[in-house]
Design a protein around this motif. Structure first.
Motif, PDB file in Angstrom:
ATOM      1  N   ARG A  67      31.565  40.614  38.272  1.00 42.66           N
ATOM      2  CA  ARG A  67      31.657  41.989  38.777  1.00 42.66           C
ATOM      3  C   ARG A  67      32.423  42.020  40.086  1.00 42.66           C
ATOM      4  N   TRP A  68      33.142  43.112  40.291  1.00 39.18           N
ATOM      5  CA  TRP A  68      33.980  43.283  41.472  1.00 39.18           C
ATOM      6  C   TRP A  68      33.418  44.370  42.362  1.00 39.18           C
ATOM      7  N   HIS A  69      33.310  44.053  43.632  1.00 39.31           N
ATOM      8  CA  HIS A  69      32.939  45.012  44.665  1.00 39.31           C
ATOM      9  C   HIS A  69      34.115  45.019  45.641  1.00 39.31           C
ATOM     10  N   PRO A  70      35.066  45.956  45.442  1.00 37.44           N
ATOM     11  CA  PRO A  70      36.324  45.927  46.195  1.00 37.44           C
ATOM     12  C   PRO A  70      36.122  45.823  47.708  1.00 37.44           C
ATOM     13  N   THR A  71      36.933  44.959  48.309  1.00 35.47           N
ATOM     14  CA  THR A  71      36.929  44.795  49.750  1.00 35.47           C
ATOM     15  C   THR A  71      38.362  44.574  50.230  1.00 35.47           C
ATOM     16  N   THR A  72      38.602  44.806  51.494  1.00 34.28           N
ATOM     17  CA  THR A  72      39.932  44.659  52.061  1.00 34.28           C
ATOM     18  C   THR A  72      40.507  43.287  51.735  1.00 34.28           C
ATOM     19  N   GLY A  73      41.735  43.268  51.259  1.00 30.37           N
ATOM     20  CA  GLY A  73      42.424  42.031  50.913  1.00 30.37           C
ATOM     21  C   GLY A  73      42.379  41.694  49.432  1.00 30.37           C
ATOM     22  N   ASP A  74      41.518  42.358  48.678  1.00 27.91           N
ATOM     23  CA  ASP A  74      41.436  42.099  47.238  1.00 27.91           C
ATOM     24  C   ASP A  74      42.684  42.613  46.535  1.00 27.91           C
ATOM     25  N   ARG A  75      43.135  41.849  45.540  1.00 28.45           N
ATOM     26  CA  ARG A  75      44.283  42.259  44.723  1.00 28.45           C
ATOM     27  C   ARG A  75      43.785  42.720  43.363  1.00 28.45           C
ATOM     28  N   PHE A  76      44.502  43.682  42.791  1.00 30.79           N
ATOM     29  CA  PHE A  76      44.120  44.206  41.487  1.00 30.79           C
ATOM     30  C   PHE A  76      45.308  44.835  40.796  1.00 30.79           C
ATOM     31  N   VAL A  77      45.155  45.025  39.499  1.00 34.26           N
ATOM     32  CA  VAL A  77      46.110  45.795  38.707  1.00 34.26           C
ATOM     33  C   VAL A  77      45.334  46.928  38.060  1.00 34.26           C
ATOM     34  N   ILE A  78      46.033  47.964  37.675  1.00 35.93           N
ATOM     35  CA  ILE A  78      45.413  49.034  36.905  1.00 35.93           C
ATOM     36  C   ILE A  78      45.421  48.558  35.466  1.00 35.93           C
ATOM     37  N   ASP A  79      44.254  48.495  34.866  1.00 37.44           N
ATOM     38  CA  ASP A  79      44.096  47.863  33.555  1.00 37.44           C
ATOM     39  C   ASP A  79      44.386  48.839  32.427  1.00 37.44           C
ATOM     40  N   LYS A  80      45.636  49.287  32.386  1.00 36.33           N
ATOM     41  CA  LYS A  80      46.104  50.188  31.332  1.00 36.33           C
ATOM     42  C   LYS A  80      47.521  49.779  30.951  1.00 36.33           C
ATOM     43  N   PRO A  81      47.826  49.791  29.659  1.00 36.77           N
ATOM     44  CA  PRO A  81      49.190  49.438  29.237  1.00 36.77           C
ATOM     45  C   PRO A  81      50.222  50.334  29.916  1.00 36.77           C
ATOM     46  N   GLY A  82      51.319  49.718  30.328  1.00 35.29           N
ATOM     47  CA  GLY A  82      52.410  50.473  30.935  1.00 35.29           C
ATOM     48  C   GLY A  82      52.330  50.556  32.450  1.00 35.29           C
ATOM     49  N   VAL A  83      51.152  50.330  33.017  1.00 30.85           N
ATOM     50  CA  VAL A  83      51.022  50.368  34.478  1.00 30.85           C
ATOM     51  C   VAL A  83      50.341  49.111  35.011  1.00 30.85           C
ATOM     52  N   ASP A  84      50.210  48.092  34.161  1.00 28.63           N
ATOM     53  CA  ASP A  84      49.491  46.887  34.560  1.00 28.63           C
ATOM     54  C   ASP A  84      50.390  45.783  35.117  1.00 28.63           C
ATOM     55  N   ASP A  85      51.653  46.102  35.402  1.00 30.67           N
ATOM     56  CA  ASP A  85      52.566  45.111  35.965  1.00 30.67           C
ATOM     57  C   ASP A  85      52.542  45.084  37.487  1.00 30.67           C
ATOM     58  N   ASP A  86      52.145  46.185  38.106  1.00 31.31           N
ATOM     59  CA  ASP A  86      52.138  46.272  39.562  1.00 31.31           C
ATOM     60  C   ASP A  86      50.819  45.770  40.121  1.00 31.31           C
TER      61      ASP A  86
END
Length: 135
Positions: free
Chosen positions: A16-35
């Motif tokens: 499980r993820w509890h977002p904090t400063t410095g964490d990296r992530f992608v948006i988990d949807k096709p077409g926008v998951d490259d950034d």
């Protein structure tokens, strides 16, 4: 940085993820998951509401995105975060030829995880640790 496939496997295994400063992530949807995005008070800020966590995009002019639900995001843990999550199961990190070897105690036995990227080896070890803990 670990691959989205390994991050997805870790999430699906129960991490499980509890977002904090410095964490990296992608948006988990096709077409926008490259950034890949980084949580920061300057551009991507965590907002906690009773309904859940939302990642707000502050001042982004290149993309019309105000916020995204954390549940739609995929955390890409860093090497240090993966090592910390392994906790006392972590034994060592070594180099063998052109790959990194993470040794971790899984189900009471030392096990090696090899990859050319240290973070991937840590991620695979954590995945094995989670799987053994839930078995």
């Amino acid at each position: 940085m670990i691959s989205a496939d390994l991050a997805r496997s870790l999430r699906d295994a129960g991490l499980r993820w509890h977002p904090t400063t410095g964490d990296r992530f992608v948006i988990d949807k096709p077409g926008v998951d490259d950034d890949v995005y980084t949580v920061s008070e300057m551009t991507v800020e965590r907002h906690d509401y009773p309904s859940g966590t939302v990642l707000g995009f502050n001042g982004t002019t290149e993309w019309a995105l105000d916020s995204v639900d954390a549940a739609e995001s995929l955390w890409l843990p860093r090497e240090d975060q993966l090592r910390e999550l392994l906790g006392p199961a972590f034994v060592s990190l070594a180099v063998s030829g052109s790959s990194f070897v993470v040794t971790a105690t899984i189900a009471g036995e030392p096990e090696e995880f090899h990859d050319v990227v240290a973070a991937e080896a840590y991620g695979s070890a954590l995945l094995g640790y989670i799987a053994a803990a839930l078995a």
